[in-house]
Design a protein around this motif. Sequence first.
Motif, mmCIF file in Angstrom:
data_model
loop_
_atom_site.group_PDB
_atom_site.id
_atom_site.type_symbol
_atom_site.label_atom_id
_atom_site.label_comp_id
_atom_site.label_asym_id
_atom_site.label_seq_id
_atom_site.Cartn_x
_atom_site.Cartn_y
_atom_site.Cartn_z
ATOM 1 N N GLY A 1 -6.512 0.759 1.732
ATOM 2 C CA GLY A 1 -5.921 0.901 0.405
ATOM 3 C C GLY A 1 -6.891 1.319 -0.675
ATOM 4 N N ARG B 1 -1.216 4.103 -1.523
ATOM 5 C CA ARG B 1 -2.505 3.798 -0.917
ATOM 6 C C ARG B 1 -2.356 3.554 0.582
ATOM 7 N N GLN C 1 0.827 -1.205 0.000
ATOM 8 C CA GLN C 1 0.000 0.000 0.000
ATOM 9 C C GLN C 1 0.863 1.257 0.000
#
Length: 238
Positions: A189, A154, A149
């Motif tokens: 995410g 994210r 992530q």
Amino acid sequence: MHSLARRALHTCNVPRDLTQVTFCDSAGEHPDRVGLDGNAAEAVWRSVEALYRTGVHPGIQLSLRYRGEQVLHRSIGHARGNGPHDPASLPRIPMTTDTPICFFSASKAVTALLMHMLSEQGLVNLMDPVSYYCPEFARNGKRTITVHQILSHRGGIPAIPRETPIDVLWDRDEIWRLLCAAKPVEVDGAKVAYHAITGGFVLQRVLEKVTGDTIESYLDRYLRRPMGMKWFTYGIAP
């Protein structure tokens, strides 16, 4: 192009004869060693020349490797003195293959490459939470945020507090404290948000935790020295 037009278009001055501003490290180009047709390499260089002719880039460097051998090692343009707002009186410093270039945010791709190398070496699983390697990162709901992530922007921590003094960016322990204390905007995410400053510090910390070495030394050992590169570093010596 007229100087006023160049300033308006934010472009540099491009001569008709590009050989005037081209530097070629012919001793460092070996397409024949890997059976590459020299015309193929030249076709790539013609594309670089076409890009330079747009005037958008005052200087360009290219080092192209094929099957481990360097087949193009050239530069074109200027390191200084030919920017769109540079006066004609300013000396023009040619760009060479030895001119150091600041990568800015392109260094994120370098850090991502290092993380994938760690994965190949079995030191990191990209799907593991960051907190698996750095438990202190789990604070304030960040326990499940993964290395993947962070790599893909994210990670839910796209920024540091606005009031953070700029000098903190050079204090590794303080910036890490701030990132560990941060509250994520999300943890699953689902949202992409450019981790302009934060992501690199997180990945650096993971790398240094699993290798017991600095990120600069790791980059030097596995990339810069094996590939014979002079300037491929995070920052340069004072």
